[in-house]
Every structure is written in structure tokens, then in C-alpha cells.
Motif scaffolding. Sequence first.
Motif, short mmCIF file in Angstrom:
data_model
loop_
_atom_site.label_atom_id
_atom_site.label_comp_id
_atom_site.label_asym_id
_atom_site.label_seq_id
_atom_site.Cartn_x
_atom_site.Cartn_y
_atom_site.Cartn_z
N LYS A 52 -21.66 -37.82 -17.71
CA LYS A 52 -22.57 -36.72 -18.01
C LYS A 52 -21.85 -35.67 -18.86
N ILE A 53 -21.46 -36.11 -20.06
CA ILE A 53 -20.71 -35.24 -20.96
C ILE A 53 -21.68 -34.41 -21.81
N ILE A 54 -22.73 -35.05 -22.31
CA ILE A 54 -23.68 -34.40 -23.21
C ILE A 54 -24.92 -33.99 -22.42
N ARG A 55 -25.30 -32.73 -22.55
CA ARG A 55 -26.48 -32.24 -21.85
C ARG A 55 -27.57 -31.77 -22.80
N GLN A 56 -27.28 -31.74 -24.10
CA GLN A 56 -28.31 -31.38 -25.07
C GLN A 56 -28.20 -32.31 -26.27
N TRP A 88 -12.51 -26.70 -26.82
CA TRP A 88 -13.50 -25.63 -26.93
C TRP A 88 -14.93 -26.12 -26.73
N GLY A 89 -15.13 -27.30 -26.17
CA GLY A 89 -16.47 -27.82 -25.97
C GLY A 89 -17.06 -28.47 -27.19
N VAL A 90 -16.28 -28.55 -28.27
CA VAL A 90 -16.75 -29.23 -29.48
C VAL A 90 -16.89 -30.73 -29.16
N GLY A 91 -17.98 -31.32 -29.62
CA GLY A 91 -18.27 -32.71 -29.29
C GLY A 91 -18.95 -32.88 -27.95
N GLU A 92 -19.14 -31.76 -27.24
CA GLU A 92 -19.84 -31.77 -25.95
C GLU A 92 -21.09 -30.90 -26.00
N ASN A 93 -20.91 -29.62 -26.37
CA ASN A 93 -22.06 -28.73 -26.51
C ASN A 93 -22.13 -28.07 -27.88
N HIS A 94 -21.25 -28.48 -28.79
CA HIS A 94 -21.25 -28.02 -30.18
C HIS A 94 -20.87 -29.22 -31.03
N TRP A 95 -21.60 -29.47 -32.10
CA TRP A 95 -21.36 -30.68 -32.91
C TRP A 95 -19.90 -30.83 -33.27
#
Length: 325
Positions: A52-56, A88-95
Motif C-alpha cells: 500500500k505504497i500509492i494512495r492517489q 521526500w515521498g517522491v514516487g509515493e505521493n508526488h510524481w
Amino acid sequence: MQALVLEQSEGKTVAVVKTLSPEALPAGEVTVDIDWSGLNYKDALAITGKGKIIRQFPMVPGIDFAGKVHHSEDPRFHTGQAVILTGWGVGENHWGGLAEQARVKGDWLVAMPEGLDGRRAMIIGTAGLTAMLCVMALEEGGITPEEGEIIVTGASGGVGSTAVALLSALGYQVVAVSGRESTHDYLRQLGARAILSREAFSADARPLEKQRWAGAIDTVGDKVLANVLAQMNYAGVVAACGLAGGFTLPTTVMPFILRNVRLQGVDSVNAPTARRVEAWKRLVKTLPADFYQQATREITLQEAPAGAMRLLNNEITGRTLVKIR
């Protein structure tokens, strides 16, 4: 621009390489032309939908990349400058980095250190940065090469293999733990003086066992970490940075209150910029030249979904680079 795009269809994650307009990129002060990215364990979970890495959605995965500044509204960076991004959450909640371009906050970027290029920076990647932060945690805990052996769990993975190379280059005696016998020669080439089977650390841990290790870098968690803690020397330090084997920790307080053991968590996602800069400089200085030739494979953007599945199936040793340009 070409990008690997993750979308959801009937509750499942679908990964497809698409042509997108750069105008579709999310907000940020700096646009980067990406040359290299990497395929990390977290990327593999995101691409396959097994974690459950990607939520959007839609989302472009890729938690690290190296490239050159295309456009910057941040005075710290200029057009054509080589830069690195990890975390920094890149690739998860920021492209993220599995695309020909990314637009990110300037605070998330690090200027390419002198003596490094984009390809070698991604051979190091998030895994290597995390490994260096773990080594620094051991050093700051007072663990010197003279203290005794250092054990590295999950040693055939990206973090573990880089940790073995770093510790060996710094003069430590390194014992590697690996679940695959096929990786033993590779680990010896990196500097491991001995290799132990993961099965030796997979049973239920006793509160305390014979003291064996001055320090440890653990990427596995769960019973493996519990067994390592039970075997630490008095005043030993364990740097824990991963949970490939599980997020639980079935142990007791005994190693901490009777042997003065320190368990130090290590995070590279939100590490302060100054800490990152220090770690990257140490990596350039410490890693031997032949590290960049060891167990590194290159794939294309189109091959990333298949590579993600191979990574989760434990079929890959070392670092997988994604050549974007």
C-alpha cells in the motif's frame, strides 16, 4: 515526455508507459531532465500493487533519480546543473523518477557531489544513502573497527550490499547474512569476511545469547533483528533501517538494560539536507572504484514493471538502474 504511469483498474494497479505533456507535472520550483533512476524495493511494491505504497492515482513511481536542471525558480539551482533526489515521498505521493522529467521542490534536491556522475549516483541511490546513514549511526555510537565484528542482515540487497562495501572500506570486519547461497561470491567481493545463512536468525529469539557483534546494520526486522539484538556485545549499536522480513520486533528489554545495547532507527526519506550532503560526500570518498562495476544491471523504462516483479521474487542481486535517456 515518456513516463511510467500507475493507475487503478478494478481494484488492481496497472503500470503502463505513456506519453504525457510536461504541463501535467505536479507543482514545484525545479524541473529536472532525468537521466537515470533506480528500481528500489519500495518502487517494486508500488508498481506491482503488492504494497500500500500509492494512495492517489495516477502516480509516476520512482523514489530516486539523477539528472540535470531544465528550469529552476529556486536560486540555489541553475539550468544544466546536475542534481540528485532521494526520498521526500517522491514516487509515493508526488510524481517520481521513472519518467523523462520531474518537477519537485528545491528543498528536495542535492547538488551532485564533486567526483560523481548521474549513473554512479543511481548505482548508490536511495539504498546507498541509507547504508551510509547507518554507518554514520554506528560511528556516532562509538563503534570503531577495533570494537569487533559488524553483522549486516539482508546483505545481498541494495542497502545491505552497499553497507558491506562501506564497512569493509573503512576497515571493519564484516559478517554478512544472506538467504541466498548464490550471492556468497558477490558478498565476498564486496568485502564480507564471513557469510551466515538467514535461517540461523529466523527462529524465535531468546532474551539473551552469546555476545558476538560490536555493531549491526539490519534491513530485515522481525525475528532476524530480535536474534541480532540478543547477540550484541555490551554497549553494541544496531542501526535498523528496513523491514523486508516484517515490521514486528519479538524481543525483550534484556539486551537494552543488561548489555547497554542501543537500537538506532535510520530513515533516509526525511533526513535533513545537511545530513544528506554529508552522507553523499562520505559515499564518494569511501566507496572503492570497483563497487560501481559490481552487480549492476541496466533496464529501460518499459522493462521496469517486469524488473519490479523479479525484485519482489528475490531474483535480483545488487542494484538495478533504469536508463531514462
